[in-house]
Design a protein around this motif. Structure first.
Motif, mmCIF file in Angstrom:
data_model
loop_
_atom_site.group_PDB
_atom_site.id
_atom_site.type_symbol
_atom_site.label_atom_id
_atom_site.label_comp_id
_atom_site.label_asym_id
_atom_site.label_seq_id
_atom_site.Cartn_x
_atom_site.Cartn_y
_atom_site.Cartn_z
ATOM 1 N N ALA A 101 55.589 40.983 49.157
ATOM 2 C CA ALA A 101 54.928 40.773 50.451
ATOM 3 C C ALA A 101 53.572 41.460 50.456
ATOM 4 O O ALA A 101 52.572 40.921 50.951
ATOM 5 C CB ALA A 101 55.808 41.301 51.585
ATOM 6 N N GLY A 102 53.514 42.693 49.868
ATOM 7 C CA GLY A 102 52.256 43.429 49.831
ATOM 8 C C GLY A 102 51.212 42.688 49.008
ATOM 9 O O GLY A 102 50.046 42.591 49.400
ATOM 10 N N LEU A 103 51.655 42.148 47.874
ATOM 11 C CA LEU A 103 50.704 41.411 47.031
ATOM 12 C C LEU A 103 50.172 40.186 47.769
ATOM 13 O O LEU A 103 48.972 39.892 47.702
ATOM 14 C CB LEU A 103 51.387 40.993 45.722
ATOM 15 N N ASN A 104 51.071 39.494 48.463
ATOM 16 C CA ASN A 104 50.624 38.328 49.239
ATOM 17 C C ASN A 104 49.591 38.738 50.264
ATOM 18 O O ASN A 104 48.604 38.043 50.481
ATOM 19 C CB ASN A 104 51.809 37.683 49.961
ATOM 20 N N MET A 105 49.807 39.928 50.845
ATOM 21 C CA MET A 105 48.896 40.395 51.877
ATOM 22 C C MET A 105 47.536 40.702 51.263
ATOM 23 O O MET A 105 46.483 40.328 51.792
ATOM 24 C CB MET A 105 49.487 41.662 52.506
ATOM 25 N N LEU A 106 47.565 41.389 50.080
ATOM 26 C CA LEU A 106 46.300 41.720 49.408
ATOM 27 C C LEU A 106 45.546 40.453 49.052
ATOM 28 O O LEU A 106 44.325 40.357 49.235
ATOM 29 C CB LEU A 106 46.573 42.537 48.145
ATOM 30 N N GLU A 107 46.301 39.489 48.560
ATOM 31 C CA GLU A 107 45.675 38.239 48.141
ATOM 32 C C GLU A 107 45.037 37.547 49.344
ATOM 33 O O GLU A 107 43.919 37.040 49.262
ATOM 34 C CB GLU A 107 46.719 37.315 47.528
ATOM 35 N N ALA A 108 45.758 37.587 50.453
ATOM 36 C CA ALA A 108 45.244 36.942 51.653
ATOM 37 C C ALA A 108 43.959 37.621 52.120
ATOM 38 O O ALA A 108 43.106 36.994 52.745
ATOM 39 C CB ALA A 108 46.304 36.994 52.760
ATOM 40 N N ARG A 109 43.829 38.930 51.803
ATOM 41 C CA ARG A 109 42.596 39.632 52.183
ATOM 42 C C ARG A 109 41.453 39.327 51.224
ATOM 43 O O ARG A 109 40.327 39.763 51.437
ATOM 44 C CB ARG A 109 42.840 41.146 52.156
ATOM 45 N N GLY A 110 41.771 38.653 50.134
ATOM 46 C CA GLY A 110 40.733 38.291 49.181
ATOM 47 C C GLY A 110 40.596 39.279 48.030
ATOM 48 O O GLY A 110 39.651 39.205 47.254
ATOM 49 N N ASP A 111 41.540 40.233 47.907
ATOM 50 C CA ASP A 111 41.470 41.173 46.785
ATOM 51 C C ASP A 111 41.900 40.490 45.488
ATOM 52 O O ASP A 111 42.672 39.530 45.520
ATOM 53 C CB ASP A 111 42.393 42.376 47.036
ATOM 54 N N GLU A 112 41.413 41.047 44.394
ATOM 55 C CA GLU A 112 41.829 40.521 43.090
ATOM 56 C C GLU A 112 43.146 41.167 42.713
ATOM 57 O O GLU A 112 43.260 42.395 42.676
ATOM 58 C CB GLU A 112 40.750 40.861 42.035
ATOM 59 N N VAL A 113 44.191 40.366 42.470
ATOM 60 C CA VAL A 113 45.519 40.920 42.234
ATOM 61 C C VAL A 113 45.785 41.146 40.753
ATOM 62 O O VAL A 113 46.520 42.056 40.383
ATOM 63 C CB VAL A 113 46.587 39.998 42.837
ATOM 64 N N GLY A 114 45.173 40.364 39.913
ATOM 65 C CA GLY A 114 45.427 40.394 38.465
ATOM 66 C C GLY A 114 45.411 41.782 37.860
ATOM 67 O O GLY A 114 46.414 42.204 37.263
ATOM 68 N N PRO A 115 44.306 42.538 37.996
ATOM 69 C CA PRO A 115 44.252 43.861 37.356
ATOM 70 C C PRO A 115 45.325 44.812 37.886
ATOM 71 O O PRO A 115 45.817 45.664 37.145
ATOM 72 C CB PRO A 115 42.860 44.388 37.711
ATOM 73 N N LEU A 117 48.355 44.177 38.688
ATOM 74 C CA LEU A 117 49.658 43.920 38.075
ATOM 75 C C LEU A 117 49.774 44.603 36.723
ATOM 76 O O LEU A 117 50.872 44.923 36.283
ATOM 77 C CB LEU A 117 49.889 42.414 37.940
ATOM 78 N N ALA A 118 48.628 44.836 36.070
ATOM 79 C CA ALA A 118 48.650 45.479 34.753
ATOM 80 C C ALA A 118 48.933 46.978 34.877
ATOM 81 O O ALA A 118 49.512 47.574 33.980
ATOM 82 C CB ALA A 118 47.320 45.238 34.034
ATOM 83 N N SER A 119 48.556 47.583 35.967
ATOM 84 C CA SER A 119 48.725 49.037 36.073
ATOM 85 C C SER A 119 49.568 49.397 37.296
ATOM 86 O O SER A 119 49.117 49.237 38.429
ATOM 87 C CB SER A 119 47.334 49.699 36.169
ATOM 88 N N PRO A 120 50.776 49.888 37.066
ATOM 89 C CA PRO A 120 51.675 50.225 38.180
ATOM 90 C C PRO A 120 51.060 51.274 39.114
ATOM 91 O O PRO A 120 51.245 51.196 40.330
ATOM 92 C CB PRO A 120 52.916 50.782 37.488
ATOM 93 N N THR A 121 50.305 52.245 38.550
ATOM 94 C CA THR A 121 49.737 53.297 39.401
ATOM 95 C C THR A 121 48.727 52.709 40.381
ATOM 96 O O THR A 121 48.764 52.987 41.589
ATOM 97 C CB THR A 121 49.041 54.364 38.544
ATOM 98 N N ALA A 122 47.844 51.882 39.820
ATOM 99 C CA ALA A 122 46.828 51.258 40.676
ATOM 100 C C ALA A 122 47.492 50.394 41.743
ATOM 101 O O ALA A 122 47.068 50.359 42.909
ATOM 102 C CB ALA A 122 45.879 50.409 39.838
ATOM 103 N N LEU A 123 48.550 49.703 41.306
ATOM 104 C CA LEU A 123 49.266 48.818 42.243
ATOM 105 C C LEU A 123 49.819 49.628 43.407
ATOM 106 O O LEU A 123 49.688 49.260 44.570
ATOM 107 C CB LEU A 123 50.403 48.108 41.494
ATOM 108 N N LYS A 124 50.418 50.776 43.038
ATOM 109 C CA LYS A 124 51.031 51.590 44.089
ATOM 110 C C LYS A 124 49.968 52.059 45.087
ATOM 111 O O LYS A 124 50.169 52.017 46.311
ATOM 112 C CB LYS A 124 51.727 52.806 43.458
#
Lengths: 482, 264
Positions: A101-115, A117-124
Motif C-alpha cells: 500500500a505504501g509503495l502504491n502511495m509513493l508511486e501515486a505521488r510520482g516518486d521513483e519506486v525502482g531504486p 526496492l533495491a535497498s531495504p533501508t532506503a525503502l523503510k
C-alpha cells in the motif's frame, strides 16, 4: 484505471443506453407512443439498468474476492526461515500489505519506486516518510511477496476493468436489441426493481451472518486457548497481560444484568406512565411540545450521560444514600449507572408506547366509556391489554439498549469486575470489558484479547434470546386477542 | 331483584328521557337545533334520517358520550326521569352505567367472552361473588341469544367470534350493567341479513325490560322494530310520532319525501 473513473464510464454508458433505448422505441412507432406497450422512459430505463447494474455487481464482487486469491499466492513466497521468532506467515502478510500500500502511495505521488526496492533501508525510510511505519526492514522474501502482490493486483485490476466494461457493453447491446413496440419494458423495469430491492435486503441479512460468523470464528479460537468451562463458570475476572489470567464471565454478566434491571425499573414505569398521559389525557397542544421534549433525551450522546453520572449522580448517591446507610464509599456504583441509563432509555419506552396506545381503536375506548367505566379503568382494563404486545416490544428494545450500553457504565459504574448484591458498589459490564480488553497492548492472538470476541458472542446470544422471548410473548398474546 | 323492579313498572307511557330545545355545537357548527323528544319507557324509539342529519350526534348526547369530543357543546335540557343529565352534579360515568350504548361497529374488548360480559358488573361492583357473576354473564348471554353458541368457549377471545356474534356480545355486555335505557347506534350496519334479523328479534325482546333508542339507516328496520319514530333532517327534528303513522301517514312533506326515497 481507478474505480472512480471506471464507474463514471459505466454511468455514461448507462446514460447513453437510456437515450438510445428511448429513441429506438419511439423511432419504431414513428413517434406515436400510444402504439408502445410502455411509456418511452421505461425503454430507456430498462436499457440503462441492464447496462449499469450487472457491471457494478461484477466490480463489487471482484473487489471482495480479489484479496483472497492474491494473498494466497503472495503468502507462499514468504520464506519461513526469515520469519522473526513468534511471527507467523499470516502476520508477516500484514507487513506485506502495508508495504504494498505504501509503495502504491509513493508511486501515486510520482516518486521513483525502482531504486527503493533495491535497498531495504532506503525503502523503510521512504515509507516512514509516507506515513507507513515498519518495525523492521523488509526481508528479501517480504519484498518478493510485495512485488508479487502488487503485480497480481495490477493484473487483476486490469482484468476487472476489462470485464466490467465488457459486461456493461454487453448489457447495453442486449437491452437495446430487445426493444420493440411489444416489449413490456414497464413490467421488466418492475421485475428489475424487485430484484434490486431483494438484493438490498439480502445484503443486510448477510452482513448479520458475517458479523456472527466472525465473532464465532474468533471465539472458537479463544476457546482453543482457554477452557470454556472456566470462561462460563468461573467467578473471577482477572486478566493479566503476562498470561495466567482468570477470565470468568459471571461477574461481568452479573454487572450487565444488574445495571440493566435497575435501568428498566427506572425507565418502564416512568416511560409507560408518561406515554399513557400523553396518549390519553394530554391535550393536543401539550402533547405537541411534551413528546419532542422527552425524545430529546434519546438524542443526548451517551458520553454526556456518562459525565452526568460521574459528576452529579454518583457523588449525590454516595453522599446522601450510600455513606449514611453504610453501604459503601464509592461514587461509581451500579445504582448510579442504572439510574442514568434508565433516564436515557425512557424515551424508547414512552415514545413507542405512546404511538402504540394511540393506535388502539377509539371504538374500544368508546365501548368501555359507554359502559360507565372511568378513563383510568378504561386504560387499565382495555387500552393497555390491547396495546400490550407493542409495549412488550418497546420494553425489550429498551432492554437491548441498556444491555449494550458502554459509556454510561464506564463513567458511572467503574471497571471493577465483581459479584455483589450491594447496588452502591462499583461493578462493570460485558461491554466495558470488551473495550478494555481490545484497547490493551497485548498480542492479538492471546486469550486476553480474544476473550473480547467470546464476550461479544455471549452478549449477542443474550440479546437474541431477549428478542426471541419478545416474539414468543407477542405471538402468544396475538393468538389470544386477534 | 333487578327483575322484580322491572316487572313492577308496567306503565309504558312513562317518559324516561325528555329533551327540550336541545342544541349541539361542534365548534361553530350548529349540529342539532331545537330538538324536543320524549323517549318512553319500555318502548323502542327509532331515529331515522339521511347521513349527517345529526341523529347519531343526538343519540350520543343522551348518555354524554359527546363529552369525549373536546369541541362539542350541548345546550338546552335533557332529563332522565326528571333529572337534568347535564347538571354539574351528575357524574357522566354513573350516567353511562344507567344509559348503556351499543355501537355501529362491533367492538368487543381484547378479552375472553366471559370477561367482556363481566366487565360492567365488575367495575360497578354489581355482584358479590363469582357465582353471582357467572349467573349474570349467563343471563345476559341468554338474553342476547348468544349463550348456546358460546357456552362451551366462554374463555376464548371475544374478538374471535363472527361479526354478528360480536355485535350480540356487545349487546350482552351493555345489558350486563342493567341499564335503564339502551342506545344503539346503527347496530346492524356491519352485519349480514341473518345476523340483522337475530339482532332485531333481540331488540324486540329487550323492549320488555328497557327503553331502547336505535339509530338506523334502514327504514324497513325502523318499521319492523320500533313503536315510535323520529325523523331528523339537517339538524332539525322534522317529525316524531307513532311508527305506523310516520310511515303510512306522515304529516311533514320532508318526511314523506324521505320515506318514499326522494331525499336522502
Amino acid at each position: 484505471m481507478s474505480i472512480g473513473l471506471l464507474s463514471l464510464i459505466i454511468l455514461v454508458l448507462a446514460a447513453l443506453g437510456y437515450v438510445i433505448g428511448r429513441r429506438k422505441a419511439v423511432g419504431q412507432v414513428e413517434g406515436d407512443i400510444r402504439k408502445l406497450h410502455s411509456l418511452p422512459p421505461f425503454y430507456g430505463r430498462i436499457t440503462a439498468l441492464l447496462t449499469a447494474v450487472p457491471a457494478f455487481f461484477l466490480i463489487a464482487a471482484w473487489l471482495l474476492a480479489q484479496p483472497l486469491f492474491l494473498e494466497n499466492k503472495a503468502i507462499s513466497l514468504i520464506d519461513p526461515a526469515e520469519l522473526p521468532a513468534g511471527k507467523s506467515a499470516e502476520l508477516m502478510m500484514a507487513d506485506v500489505r502495508r508495504v504494498a500500500a505504501g509503495l502504491n502511495m509513493l508511486e501515486a505521488r510520482g516518486d521513483e519506486v525502482g531504486p527503493l526496492l533495491a535497498s531495504p533501508t532506503a525503502l523503510k525510510t521512504a515509507l516512514n516518510g509516507a506515513g507507513v511505519v515498519l518495525e523492521t526492514e523488509p526481508t528479501p522474501s517480504t519484498l518478493a511477496a510485495t512485488a508479487a502482490l502488487r503485480d497480481a493486483g495490477d493484473t487483476s485490476r486490469l482484468a476487472m476493468t476489462g470485464a466490467a466494461l465488457l459486461l456493461a457493453l454487453a448489457g447495453l447491446a442486449f437491452g437495446f436489441s430487445r426493444i420493440n413496440p411489444e416489449y413490456r419494458a414497464r413490467n421488466a423495469t418492475e421485475q428489475f426493481a424487485m430484484w434490486l430491492l431483494m438484493t438490498s435486503s439480502l445484503i443486510a441479512v448477510l452482513t448479520t451472518v458475517g458479523i456472527v460468523g466472525s465473532l464465532l470464528f474468533e471465539s472458537i479460537h479463544f476457546f482453543r486457548l482457554y477452557p470454556a468451562s472456566e470462561f462460563f463458570f468461573s467467578t473471577t475476572w482477572k486478566p493479566q497481560f503476562g498470561g495466567g489470567s482468570s477470565l470468568g464471565i459471571l461477574p461481568l454478566l452479573w454487572g450487565t444484568l444488574y445495571v440493566s434491571v435497575i435501568a428498566l425499573v427506572v425507565a418502564v414505569p416512568i416511560g409507560l406512565m408518561s406515554a399513557i398521559y400523553l396518549a390519553e389525557y394530554a391535550s393536543r397542544s401539550t402533547r405537541a411540545w411534551v413528546k419532542p421534549a422527552i425524545e430529546i433525551l434519546a438524542g443526548i450522546p451517551t458520553i454526556v450521560y456518562g459525565l452526568f453520572a460521574l459528576i452529579t449522580v454518583g457523588p449525590l448517591l454516595r453522599d446522601y444514600f450510600a455513606s449514611p446507610l453504610g453501604l459503601g464509599t464509592s461514587s461509581s456504583s451500579v445504582m448510579t449507572a442504572g439510574l442514568v441509563m434508565g433516564i436515557m432509555v425512557i424515551p424508547f419506552v414512552s415514545s413507542l408506547s405512546d404511538d402504540i396506545i394511540n393506535a388502539v381503536p377509539q371504538s374500544l375506548r368508546d365501548g368501555s366509556l359507554g359502559l360507565g367505566a372511568t378513563p383510568s379503568e378504561t386504560i387499565k382494563q382495555v387500552v393497555i391489554p390491547a396495546a400490550l404486545p407493542g409495549i412488550v416490544g418497546a420494553v425489550l428494545l429498551a432492554a437491548s439498549r441498556a444491555i449494550g450500553e458502554t459509556m454510561i457504565v464506564v463513567l458511572g459504574a467503574g471497571a471493577a469486575a465483581q459479584l455483589s448484591m450491594n447496588p452502591f458498589e462499583a461493578m462493570t459490564t460485558v461491554t466495558v470489558k470488551i473495550v478494555s480488553q481490545l484497547t490493551g497492548d497485548t498480542e492479538f492472538a492471546s486469550p486476553e484479547t480474544l476473550v473480547a470476541f467470546a464476550l461479544g458472542l455471549t452478549l449477542f446470544c443474550l440479546t437474541l434470546a431477549l428478542n426471541i422471548i419478545a416474539l414468543v410473548i407477542v405471538r402468544k398474546y396475538r393468538e389470544q386477542y386477534e | 331483584m333487578k327483575d322484580q323492579r322491572l316487572e313492577t313498572r308496567v306503565d309504558t307511557q312513562t317518559i324516561k328521557i325528555e329533551a327540550r330545545k336541545a342544541q349541539v355545537y361542534y365548534g361553530t357548527n350548529h349540529a342539532i337545533i331545537d330538538v324536543d323528544v320524549d323517549i318512553m319507557d319500555k318502548t323502542v324509539t327509532a331515529f331515522i334520517g339521511p347521513s349527517g342529519c345529526g341523529k347519531s350526534t343526538f343519540l350520543r348526547c343522551l348518555n354524554r358520550m359527546n363529552d369525549t369530543i373536546p369541541s362539542c357543546r350541548v345546550e338546552g335540557s335533557i332529563t332522565l326521569e326528571g333529572e337534568n343529565i347535564y347538571d354539574p352534579r351528575v357524574d357522566p360515568v354513573q350516567l353511562r352505567a344507567r344509559i348503556g350504548m351499543v355501537f355501529q361497529k362491533p367492538n368487543p374488548f381484547p378479552k375472553s367472552i366471559y370477561d367482556n360480559v363481566a366487565y360492567g358488573p365488575k367495575i360497578h361492583g354489581l355482584t358479590r361473588n363469582k357465582a353471582e357473576l357467572d349467573e349474570v354473564v349467563e343471563t345476559c348471554l341468554r338474553k342476547a341469544a348468544l349463550w348456546n353458541e358460546v357456552k362451551d368457549r366462554l374463555q376464548s377471545p371475544g374478538t374471535g367470534l363472527s361479526g354478528g356474534q360480536q355485535q350480540r356480545l356487545c349487546i350482552a355486555r351493555a345489558i350486563a350493567t342493567s341499564p335503564e335505557v339502551l342506545l344503539m347506534d346503527e347496530p346492524c350496519s356491519a352485519l349480514d341479513p341473518i345476523a340483522t334479523a337475530q339482532v332485531e328479534e333481540l331488540i324486540d325482546e329487550l323492549r320488555s325490560q328497557f327503553s331502547v333508542v336505535i339509530v338506523t339507516h334502514s327504514m324497513q328496520q325502523a318499521a319492523r322494530v320500533s313503536q315510535r319514530t323520529a325523523f331528523f333532517h339537517l339538524g332539525y327534528l322534522v317529525e316524531f310520532g307513532e311508527t305506523g303513522q310516520i310511515f303510512t301517514n306522515p304529516k311533514d312533506p320532508r318526511t314523506e319525501s324521505y320515506i318514499s326515497g326522494r331525499i336522502g
